[in-house]
Design an enzyme around this catalytic site. Structure first.
Site, PDB file in Angstrom:
ATOM      1  N   HIS A  19       1.094   3.881   2.416  1.00  0.00           N
ATOM      2  CA  HIS A  19       1.099   4.541   3.273  1.00  0.00           C
ATOM      3  C   HIS A  19       3.151   4.884   3.523  1.00  0.00           C
ATOM      4  O   HIS A  19       3.737   4.370   3.139  1.00  0.00           O
ATOM      5  CB  HIS A  19       1.054   4.122   4.766  1.00  0.00           C
ATOM      6  CG  HIS A  19       0.158   4.360   4.719  1.00  0.00           C
ATOM      7  ND1 HIS A  19      -1.211   3.017   6.224  1.00  0.00           N
ATOM      8  CD2 HIS A  19      -0.950   5.159   4.936  1.00  0.00           C
ATOM      9  CE1 HIS A  19      -2.166   4.060   6.205  1.00  0.00           C
ATOM     10  NE2 HIS A  19      -2.227   4.948   5.359  1.00  0.00           N
ATOM     11  N   ASP A  21       6.015   4.363   5.487  1.00  0.00           N
ATOM     12  CA  ASP A  21       6.831   4.028   5.829  1.00  0.00           C
ATOM     13  C   ASP A  21       5.937   1.971   5.103  1.00  0.00           C
ATOM     14  O   ASP A  21       7.602   1.354   5.681  1.00  0.00           O
ATOM     15  CB  ASP A  21       6.475   3.331   7.290  1.00  0.00           C
ATOM     16  CG  ASP A  21       4.831   3.003   7.397  1.00  0.00           C
ATOM     17  OD1 ASP A  21       4.149   2.646   6.564  1.00  0.00           O
ATOM     18  OD2 ASP A  21       4.566   2.139   8.558  1.00  0.00           O
ATOM     19  N   HIS A  22       6.490   2.423   3.793  1.00  0.00           N
ATOM     20  CA  HIS A  22       6.305   0.992   3.050  1.00  0.00           C
ATOM     21  C   HIS A  22       6.979   1.860   1.640  1.00  0.00           C
ATOM     22  O   HIS A  22       6.594   0.628   1.105  1.00  0.00           O
ATOM     23  CB  HIS A  22       5.170   0.247   2.597  1.00  0.00           C
ATOM     24  CG  HIS A  22       4.675  -0.567   3.788  1.00  0.00           C
ATOM     25  ND1 HIS A  22       4.264  -1.717   4.289  1.00  0.00           N
ATOM     26  CD2 HIS A  22       3.781   0.002   5.386  1.00  0.00           C
ATOM     27  CE1 HIS A  22       4.219  -1.521   5.342  1.00  0.00           C
ATOM     28  NE2 HIS A  22       3.347  -0.462   6.517  1.00  0.00           N
ATOM     29  N   HIS A  80       0.294  -1.262  -0.618  1.00  0.00           N
ATOM     30  CA  HIS A  80      -0.078   0.186   0.209  1.00  0.00           C
ATOM     31  C   HIS A  80       0.804   1.161   0.510  1.00  0.00           C
ATOM     32  O   HIS A  80       1.854   1.164  -0.452  1.00  0.00           O
ATOM     33  CB  HIS A  80      -1.080  -0.351   1.578  1.00  0.00           C
ATOM     34  CG  HIS A  80      -0.167  -0.242   2.499  1.00  0.00           C
ATOM     35  ND1 HIS A  80       0.273  -0.595   3.304  1.00  0.00           N
ATOM     36  CD2 HIS A  80      -0.227   1.076   3.829  1.00  0.00           C
ATOM     37  CE1 HIS A  80       0.890  -1.039   4.669  1.00  0.00           C
ATOM     38  NE2 HIS A  80       0.295   0.705   4.873  1.00  0.00           N
ATOM     39  N   HIS A 102      -7.296  -2.452   6.378  1.00  0.00           N
ATOM     40  CA  HIS A 102      -6.543  -1.557   6.597  1.00  0.00           C
ATOM     41  C   HIS A 102      -6.683  -0.178   6.560  1.00  0.00           C
ATOM     42  O   HIS A 102      -8.290  -0.211   5.758  1.00  0.00           O
ATOM     43  CB  HIS A 102      -5.225  -1.955   5.871  1.00  0.00           C
ATOM     44  CG  HIS A 102      -4.207  -0.585   6.970  1.00  0.00           C
ATOM     45  ND1 HIS A 102      -4.079  -1.013   7.994  1.00  0.00           N
ATOM     46  CD2 HIS A 102      -2.649   0.184   5.853  1.00  0.00           C
ATOM     47  CE1 HIS A 102      -2.365   0.424   7.984  1.00  0.00           C
ATOM     48  NE2 HIS A 102      -2.219   1.201   6.399  1.00  0.00           N
ATOM     49  N   HIS A 138       6.684  -6.068  11.422  1.00  0.00           N
ATOM     50  CA  HIS A 138       5.992  -4.600  11.531  1.00  0.00           C
ATOM     51  C   HIS A 138       5.433  -4.389  12.572  1.00  0.00           C
ATOM     52  O   HIS A 138       4.380  -3.567  12.969  1.00  0.00           O
ATOM     53  CB  HIS A 138       4.834  -4.349  10.809  1.00  0.00           C
ATOM     54  CG  HIS A 138       4.454  -3.599  10.002  1.00  0.00           C
ATOM     55  ND1 HIS A 138       2.967  -2.464  10.621  1.00  0.00           N
ATOM     56  CD2 HIS A 138       4.516  -2.549   9.145  1.00  0.00           C
ATOM     57  CE1 HIS A 138       3.282  -0.971  10.553  1.00  0.00           C
ATOM     58  NE2 HIS A 138       3.995  -1.435   9.244  1.00  0.00           N
ATOM     59  N   ASP A 191       0.314  -3.874   5.434  1.00  0.00           N
ATOM     60  CA  ASP A 191      -0.370  -4.468   6.587  1.00  0.00           C
ATOM     61  C   ASP A 191      -2.343  -4.394   6.910  1.00  0.00           C
ATOM     62  O   ASP A 191      -2.247  -4.010   5.572  1.00  0.00           O
ATOM     63  CB  ASP A 191      -0.235  -2.227   6.760  1.00  0.00           C
ATOM     64  CG  ASP A 191       0.771  -1.958   7.359  1.00  0.00           C
ATOM     65  OD1 ASP A 191       1.679  -3.240   7.529  1.00  0.00           O
ATOM     66  OD2 ASP A 191       0.660  -0.871   7.839  1.00  0.00           O
TER      67      ASP A 191
END
Length: 313
Positions: free
Chosen positions: A63, A65-66, A61, A140, A268, A209
């Protein structure tokens, strides 16, 4: 054989000992990167993974942090002489907008980015040398997908059958590679005619996530390795996990048990979780073989060994 390396096991922000989300899978010299959070390049170097050789990048996805590590990674690949195309896939929602922005930040690249958004809720893509990629939607706050990598294994070659069909022994190797061969009488014998039923292959599932979702146990069913979102350790944080679309250690263990997987790695982790190993018992209540993932954790998955049968005359 599939090789799996956890590159980053953290959530939200990188820490000195824990980069944000990233994982590498290697097969026959080809390399797949799953997510590319901030700190991925440095963490990959520590783990001994060469990201310059990445052939496919799969984003769960969008976000930060990815994905925040992706522009820098692409720049590095360009500066080190990368010329081969790179496949880039991820959820269809916001794909073009997000990927266009990331590529703009990366600047001009000397290699092609093959854009391939996930086609639907159960997309399947052939990668190379038989390796197959499958996806499923996750639970998510934004559209997120889980990835399942399947390496099938052909059945045993049946020499007696090939001999009965009149195929010269010099051509048996072609049949074992899936190619047809000519029999002595001129007929064409297909590989499937001389192969037994398919044997157990290898499967790796990467699901983060996500909170618990009804279809995930079936998606992960029988996997050799499940890498799962374990953002929060204790059930006292269940409300927070539900609010943000994540899972607890106990929920990961329950998922692994329901799916009947062979191995489970947690990943994670919340930044507040400083010692995942000390909380691992929460997942092990439902799945005793659960392991706490860490940056650099590595595994070689090989086809199951088969016992040779001996027939007495």
């Amino acid at each position: 054989m599939l090789e799996v390396t956890l590159i980053g096991t953290g959530a939200t922000m990188p820490m000195p000992e824990r980069a944000t989300a990233a994982c590498a899978i290697q097969y026959k010299g080809r390399n797949i990167l799953l997510d590319c959070g901030e700190g991925t390049q440095a963490a990959a170097r520590r783990a001994g993974v060469s990201l310059v050789k990445i052939d496919a990048i799969c984003l769960t996805h969008y976000h930060g942090d990815h994905i925040f590590g992706l522009p820098g990674l692409l720049q590095t690949m360009a500066s080190q002489g990368r010329t081969q195309p790179v496949l880039l896939t991820g959820p269809a929602e916001e794909y073009e907008k997000t990927i266009s922005l990331l590529l703009a930040l990366a600047g001009p690249l000397p290699f092609e980015i093959i854009r391939r958004p996930i086609a639907g809720p159960a997309d399947q893509q052939a990668l190379w040398d038989g390796l197959r990629l499958e996806t499923c939607p996750l639970e998510h706050r934004v559209p997120s997908v889980g990835y399942r990598f399947v390496l099938p294994r052909a059945g045993r070659f049946l020499p007696q059958q090939a001999q009965a069909l009149g195929v010269p022994q010099s051509l048996w190797g072609s049949l074992q590679k899936g190619k047809p061969a000519a029999a002595l009488d001129g007929s064409i014998v297909q590989s499937r005619q001389v192969m037994g039923p398919a044997r157990a292959g290898l499967t790796v599932v990467y699901a983060t996530d996500t909170g618990p979702c009804a279809h995930l146990p079936e998606f992960a069913k029988g996997a050799d390795l499940l890498i799962c979102d374990a953002t929060y350790a204790g059930e006292e944080e269940l409300d927070k996990a539900q609010l943000y679309g994540h899972s607890t250690f106990a929920q990961c263990g329950q998922l692994a048990a329901q799916a009947g997987v062979k191995q489970l790695w947690l990943t994670h982790y919340s930044g507040a979780l400083t010692d995942p190993q000390s909380e691992l018992y929460r997942a092990q209540k439902a799945f005793p073989k659960a392991q706490a993932g860490f940056d650099g954790k590595h595994l070689q998955l090989k086809f199951p060994a088969e016992c040779a049968s001996v027939t007495k005359k």
